[in-house]
Design a protein around this motif. Structure first.
Motif, PDB file in Angstrom:
ATOM      1  N   SER A  50       0.860  -1.183   0.000  1.00 21.45           N
ATOM      2  CA  SER A  50       0.000   0.000   0.000  1.00 21.45           C
ATOM      3  C   SER A  50       0.901   1.240   0.000  1.00 21.45           C
ATOM      4  O   SER A  50       1.628   1.486   0.971  1.00 21.45           O
ATOM      5  N   ARG A  52       0.049   4.454   0.126  1.00 23.62           N
ATOM      6  CA  ARG A  52      -0.370   5.442   1.130  1.00 23.62           C
ATOM      7  C   ARG A  52       0.081   5.042   2.528  1.00 23.62           C
ATOM      8  O   ARG A  52       0.568   5.879   3.298  1.00 23.62           O
ATOM      9  N   ALA A  56       2.759   6.944   4.989  1.00 21.99           N
ATOM     10  CA  ALA A  56       2.349   7.295   6.351  1.00 21.99           C
ATOM     11  C   ALA A  56       3.326   6.731   7.374  1.00 21.99           C
ATOM     12  O   ALA A  56       3.710   7.423   8.338  1.00 21.99           O
TER      13      ALA A  56
END
Length: 107
Positions: A50, A52, A56
């Motif tokens: 992922s 994103r 993060a």
């Protein structure tokens, strides 16, 4: 022989026992699950990464590395945990970008 005695005395000290019972020890120790998982994920197919979440986690670890460094007293166990995670997440981010935007690194 005296080096071993000094080490044993240090491990028996009240200060060391207090450290073992503090959040300066148990917080970072529990946090090691994140970099361990990221390192193990480097062996998996990059299509499941992922982007994103990886970004993060990079930001999260960068902020907590700074925190661990400037807090008094400095928490080197927390710093090491987030440094390791930052390296692992940057590896994953590179794999993600290469898979989605560049050449497949396994080709």
């Amino acid at each position: 022989m005296t080096l071993i005695k000094k080490l044993v005395d240090q491990l028996k000290s009240k200060e060391f026992r207090q450290y073992l019972m503090s959040t300066h020890f148990w917080g970072p120790l529990a946090n090691w699950g994140i970099p361990i998982a990221a390192i193990s994920d480097t062996q998996k197919d990059p299509k499941i990464i992922s982007g994103r979440m990886t970004v993060a986690l990079c930001l999260y670890s960068a902020m907590f590395m700074r925190f661990a460094w400037i807090v008094t007293p400095s928490n080197m166990l927390l710093f090491a945990c987030h440094f390791t995670n930052e390296c692992a997440q940057l590896t994953q981010l590179t794999r993600y970008c290469m898979y989605h935007y560049g050449k497949d690194i396994r080709a």
